[in-house]
Design an enzyme around this catalytic site. Structure first.
Site, PDB file in Angstrom:
ATOM      1  N   GLU A  81       6.822 -21.841   8.370  1.00 25.82           N
ATOM      2  CA  GLU A  81       7.283 -20.863   9.360  1.00 25.82           C
ATOM      3  C   GLU A  81       8.293 -21.458  10.330  1.00 25.82           C
ATOM      4  O   GLU A  81       8.938 -20.727  11.075  1.00 25.82           O
ATOM      5  CB  GLU A  81       6.105 -20.307  10.152  1.00 25.82           C
TER       6      GLU A  81
ATOM      7  N   GLU B 231       0.801  -1.216   0.000  1.00 25.94           N
ATOM      8  CA  GLU B 231       0.000   0.000   0.000  1.00 25.94           C
ATOM      9  C   GLU B 231       0.838   1.272   0.000  1.00 25.94           C
ATOM     10  O   GLU B 231       0.302   2.364  -0.220  1.00 25.94           O
ATOM     11  CB  GLU B 231      -0.942  -0.009   1.214  1.00 25.94           C
TER      12      GLU B 231
END
Length: 307
Positions: A118, A87
């Site tokens: 992860e 963004e």
């Protein structure tokens, strides 16, 4: 912490006493419970205000010297980091490489579950090496439960390269300790669904990332007053926003604002500088460059008064 048994004591894994009858609630009761629990996100942000401010200052300083900002995470935390990074270019007209998101599992993990990825600390370290992190860069490790090996591996590798490191988690320091430059603890308590950190933990993380990236961009001169003057004019909505900003900050009509915007190469910040100082496009662009893109400082240099 290498196995599930060792994580049961974490704040994010605890059972919330306020939602033990969750499966018996009406829809309205469920909404009210969420609303009540989400109030804790505001408290958590307020409690971390000093650390968030320190993170903003350190990151802005590094980026002003040519550094980059990287968010590192897995699962929901990784997705939130990628979202915040994505963004920045349309909002602040930053180059894509200035703020980047690194998620365990790569782009595919944005839309598909990849929790198993992860657990590899070496993958986090490799991601840091691959991007040639230096002492000018800033690494924000995001891990709601605080134990994600991918994030810890990345932070350790970044520290080894002299980078500024920031940790963002939802567990207290006595539960998970880590060596970083800024340690941000967003303590929202147990989730409505035990262990589902895409809920309050995800919400407070998004809030913290909003504050961090926006604060950094403000300090880098990407905002004038509270106006998005570095907006990338790439569609009709943003073109309309650009024209409204020019009209609001000048005495121009919409048509005149449109002409000015085109003369500036569709750069709102440059258009304002041209209007206020009488400089042409080339002169204005040069002055902005000399002042690191800070419109207010550039105007003061020409007019000798505060812009």
């Amino acid at each position: 912490m290498n196995n599930v048994e060792e994580r049961g004591h974490l704040l994010t894994e605890q059972v919330n006493p306020n939602s033990q009858n969750l499966d018996q609630l009406s829809a309205l009761e469920l909404v009210d419970l969420f609303n009540k629990e989400d109030e804790k996100t505001l408290i958590a942000i307020a409690s971390s205000r000093i650390q968030l401010a320190e993170a903003i200052d350190k990151t802005a300083k590094s980026l002003a010297q040519g550094g980059r900002l990287f968010y590192v995470g897995a699962g929901t935390s990784g997705r939130l980091g990628v979202l915040d990074a994505a963004e920045c270019p349309p909002t602040f007209c930053t180059p894509p490489e200035l703020v980047q998101g690194i998620i365990a599992g790569g782009a595919g993990a944005l839309v598909r579950s990849s929790e198993d990825l992860e657990d590899q600390a070496e993958d986090g370290a490799e991601a840091i090496a691959h991007r040639q992190i230096t002492e000018l860069d800033v690494i924000v490790g995001i891990a709601a439960g605080g134990t994600t090996p991918f994030v810890h591996g990345a932070i350790a590798a970044a520290r080894g390269r002299g980078a500024t490191t920031i940790f963002m988690t939802c567990v207290p320091v006595e539960q998970v300790k880590i060596e970083v430059d800024v340690d941000i603890r967003l303590l929202v308590g147990p989730e409505i669904i035990a262990g589902s950190t895409r809920l309050k933990a995800g919400t407070v993380t998004k809030m913290a990332l909003n504050i961090l990236s926006t604060g950094v961009m403000v300090q880098l001169g990407k905002v004038y007053g509270n106006r998005m003057v570095d907006v990338a004019v790439t569609n009709r909505k943003l073109h309309d926003r650009a024209l409204r900003m020019l009209q609001d900050l000048t005495s121009l009509s919409r048509e005149e604002a449109g002409f000015l915007l085109e003369r500036s190469g569709r750069q709102v910040k440059l258009a304002l500088l041209m209007y206020w100082t009488g400089l042409d496009k080339v002169e204005g662009a040069s002055l902005l460059s000399q002042n690191h893109g800070n419109l207010r400082v550039a105007v003061e240099k020409v007019l000798g008064v505060r812009g």
